[in-house]
Write an enzyme that holds these catalytic residues in place. Structure first.
Site, PDB file in Angstrom:
ATOM      1  N   SER A   1     -12.130  -6.276  -3.340  1.00 43.02           N
ATOM      2  CA  SER A   1     -12.841  -7.414  -2.980  1.00 43.02           C
ATOM      3  C   SER A   1     -12.016  -8.744  -3.053  1.00 43.02           C
ATOM      4  CB  SER A   1     -14.138  -7.740  -3.801  1.00 43.02           C
ATOM      5  OG  SER A   1     -13.759  -7.691  -5.292  1.00 43.02           O
TER       6      SER A   1
ATOM      7  N   GLU B   1      -9.049  -9.121  -2.116  1.00 41.69           N
ATOM      8  CA  GLU B   1      -8.058  -9.184  -1.063  1.00 41.69           C
ATOM      9  C   GLU B   1      -8.821  -9.290   0.273  1.00 41.69           C
ATOM     10  OE1 GLU B   1      -7.921  -6.779  -3.479  1.00 41.69           O
ATOM     11  OE2 GLU B   1      -6.646  -8.225  -4.648  1.00 41.69           O
TER      12      GLU B   1
ATOM     13  N   GLU C   1      -1.859   2.763  -5.582  1.00 42.51           N
ATOM     14  CA  GLU C   1      -0.857   1.648  -5.482  1.00 42.51           C
ATOM     15  C   GLU C   1       0.490   2.151  -5.691  1.00 42.51           C
ATOM     16  OE1 GLU C   1      -3.690   1.669  -6.859  1.00 42.51           O
ATOM     17  OE2 GLU C   1      -4.943  -0.221  -5.984  1.00 42.51           O
TER      18      GLU C   1
ATOM     19  N   HIS D   1      -4.512  -4.884  -5.362  1.00 44.41           N
ATOM     20  CA  HIS D   1      -5.948  -5.360  -5.826  1.00 44.41           C
ATOM     21  C   HIS D   1      -5.730  -5.906  -7.258  1.00 44.41           C
ATOM     22  CE1 HIS D   1      -9.897  -5.799  -6.561  1.00 44.41           C
ATOM     23  NE2 HIS D   1     -10.087  -4.912  -7.587  1.00 44.41           N
TER      24      HIS D   1
ATOM     25  N   HIS E   1      23.326   7.202 -18.170  1.00 44.47           N
ATOM     26  CA  HIS E   1      21.864   7.887 -18.438  1.00 44.47           C
ATOM     27  C   HIS E   1      21.821   8.877 -19.658  1.00 44.47           C
ATOM     28  CE1 HIS E   1      18.618  10.454 -16.460  1.00 44.47           C
ATOM     29  NE2 HIS E   1      18.293  10.095 -17.824  1.00 44.47           N
TER      30      HIS E   1
ATOM     31  N   GLY F   1      14.770   6.227 -11.747  1.00 44.30           N
ATOM     32  CA  GLY F   1      14.064   7.279 -12.029  1.00 44.30           C
ATOM     33  C   GLY F   1      12.810   7.475 -12.257  1.00 44.30           C
TER      34      GLY F   1
END
Ligand code: TZD
Ligand code: CA
Length: 537
Positions: free
Chosen positions: A33, A35, A54, A77, A288, A410
């Site tokens: 709402s 947006e 998302e 949102h 890593h 990653g």
């Protein structure tokens, strides 16, 4: 289609004009709402790419931004949408993707009482994964704030930015002063000095055994051909820096040695023979695995050319030149007074293993894929088991820029959505996504976006039944008995069907060949191939 800015004097209409100026007419989002007032009257020359989660929104936008090189608009949102996108934001941050992430905020008068859907302390939420985070103090500042967000996202060092925008701002009248935003241009003119370039060119020319280590910035700036010219002139071998988001060098060039390993000790071992190590467009270095050792071979000198000020500051060794990588590379090649150097011998390809019934070894799979894939193929890879990684780099040839995208932080959940974003960005190329049966689940909803947008991505899911990369780490860390390492019982063809994507399974090379050819012939729809590979490979 033009929005009549003279008749619609709203901040919303002005914002769409501003987005047009920067070519940001593709908006990736998942609305709520807060947006809707921004999306109202969505102009017909814009397209809205809906992601069902998302993480997928951010992954698609990341792929799109990397493949276009342009600032890319994301609309999330409020706090919940931003939170869901944070995992994917780790990769966008790391690969320096110019994403302009916006999130709808509650109406200004309801923020103080923390009404439902208030993004409390909104600017803190996405930190530290964005380079600039802001909520305009008044509606009148929204256009300027968005203009700044676009500039901040693209200026060196590029990266995601975040703007939280109260939803009752969009209908306000725009201040006449904002018209300047549509006219201004920001240009970066930083170039290396001639003497600086000459000093490095001399060091390289005098080196007994120079080596190049290349990274993402080379590909992002389309400087791949400059890197080839440098390698040819120097007669030097070329490594790709560890865990990079893009491939900077043609993998079929005789100089190409592959990707550097991911620990201090192993990197040092690989660089043992070299006296001058020129690192271009990559961090120095991005480790890593924790295997301590000497950073560098005795007496070796590191020169690092980068556009990333933070990485130059952070590097624990070496000299750095912060500059536009493409310009500096071109100048360096020209300044290099060398002729007649010969190239190193190409590395030998491993012999192909025999397949056991019911599974295709990654080495054979990629060998076949490389034969069948079209010349203009672009790969998005998110499969991490050691045998898979090795097979990819030994079998797959990539000759053009923008041929390879990888989640360099990653953060899994990149591959599937990013493939959709890359295909949207590069409609003339064919995107093949190589995704592990673990990774696929984090971004799976992007299958729906692929079907709805009718993008012809070919998703190859490698079904080895386990988190292969974690099995490698489990043995390294003495934790082989850890729970939660296997992922049995997944049927990606059924999942694909549910999202509207055609699919098939292959457990031998011939079946894979048939399915891949079928997928190639299907030019306006995605296709998913679930491939059985040996356990853990
Ligand atoms: N969650 C998230 C969002 N990102 C992660 N990187 C992990 C968990 C941890 N993780 C890795 O770093 S690799 C990996 C996990 C779970 C296994 C991926 O499994 P896969 O690929 O099936 O996709 P391989 O080829 O079997 O390793
Ligand atoms: Ca797996």
């Amino acid at each position: 289609m033009d929005i009549p800015i003279m008749t619609d004097n709203s901040i919303r209409a002005f914002t769409y004009e501003l987005l047009r100026k920067y070519g940001m007419t593709t908006v990736f989002g998942n609305p709520g709402s807060n947006e809707l007032p921004f999306l109202k009257n969505f102009p017909s020359d814009f397209r809205y790419i809906l992601g069902l989660h998302e993480g997928a929104v951010m992954g698609m936008a990341d792929g799109y931004a990397m493949a276009t090189g342009r600032p890319t608009m994301v609309n999330l949102h409020a706090a919940a949408g931003t939170g869901n996108a944070m995992g994917a934001l780790t990769n966008a941050h790391c690969s320096q993707s110019p994403l302009v992430v916006t999130a709808g905020q509650q109406a200004r008068n309801l923020i103080g009482v923390e009404a439902m859907l208030t993004n409390v302390n909104s600017t803190l939420l996405p930190l530290p994964l964005v380079k600039w985070s802001f909520e305009p103090a008044e509606a009148a500042d929204v256009p300027r704030a968005l203009s700044q967000a676009i500039q901040e996202a693209t200026l060196p060092t590029p990266g995601p930015t975040y703007v939280s925008i109260p939803h009752n701002d969009w209908d306000e009248d725009v201040d006449a002063n904002m018209a300047h935003l549509l006219r201004r241009e920001v240009v970066v003119g930083a170039e290396p000095s001639r003497s600086q370039i000459q000093a490095w060119a001399d060091l390289l020319a005098q080196a007994k055994s120079p080596v190049l280590v290349l990274g993402r910035e080379v590909d992002a700036q389309n400087a791949n051909a400059d890197a080839v010219r440098l390698a040819n002139k120097l007669g030097a071998p070329v490594w790709m820096a560890p865990s990079e988001s893009r491939c900077p060098f043609p993998t079929n060039h005789p100089s190409f040695r592959g990707v550097l390993p991911i620990s201090i000790r192993e990197v040092c071992e690989r660089l043992e023979k070299y006296d001058v190590i020129l690192v271009v467009g990559a961090p120095v270095f991005r480790y890593h695995k924790d295997m301590p050792g000497n950073y560098l071979p005795q007496g070796a000198r590191v020169l690092s050319l980068t556009g990333d000020t933070h990485q130059a500051a952070r590097a624990p060794f070496g000299d750095a030149l912060v500059s536009n990588v493409k310009r500096a590379l071109a100048c360096l090649v020209d300044a290099l007074d060398l002729t007649g150097r010969t190239l190193p011998e190409p590395i030998e390809k491993p012999t192909l293993p025999a397949d056991l019934p019911g599974a295709i070894h990654p080495e054979n799979l990629f060998h076949l894929l490389n034969r069948l894939a079209p010349e203009n193929v672009t790969y998005v890879k998110e499969a991490t088991a050691p045998a898979t990684k090795k097979a990819f780099w030994s079998q797959i040839q990539m000759t053009q820029p923008s041929s390879y995208f990888f989640p360099s932080a990653g953060g899994l959940g990149f591959g599937l959505p990013a493939a959709v974003g890359v295909q949207l960005a590069l409609p003339d190329r064919r995107v093949v996504a190589i995704i592990g049966d673990g990774s696929a689940n984090y971004g799976i909803t992007a299958l729906w976006s692929a079907a709805q947008c009718q993008v012809p991505v070919i998703f190859i899911i490698l079904k080895n039944g386990t988190y292969g990369a974690l099995r490698e780490f489990a043995s390294l860390l003495g934790a082989e008995d850890s729970p939660g390492l296997d992922v049995p019982g997944l049927d990606f063809c059924s999942i694909a069907r549910g999202y509207g994507v055609d699919s098939g399974t292959a457990d031998n090379a011939e079946a894979f060949g048939c399915l891949f050819t079928q997928a190639l012939n299907q030019s306006a729809r995605p296709f998913l191939i679930e491939v059985s590979t040996p356990f853990g490979k």
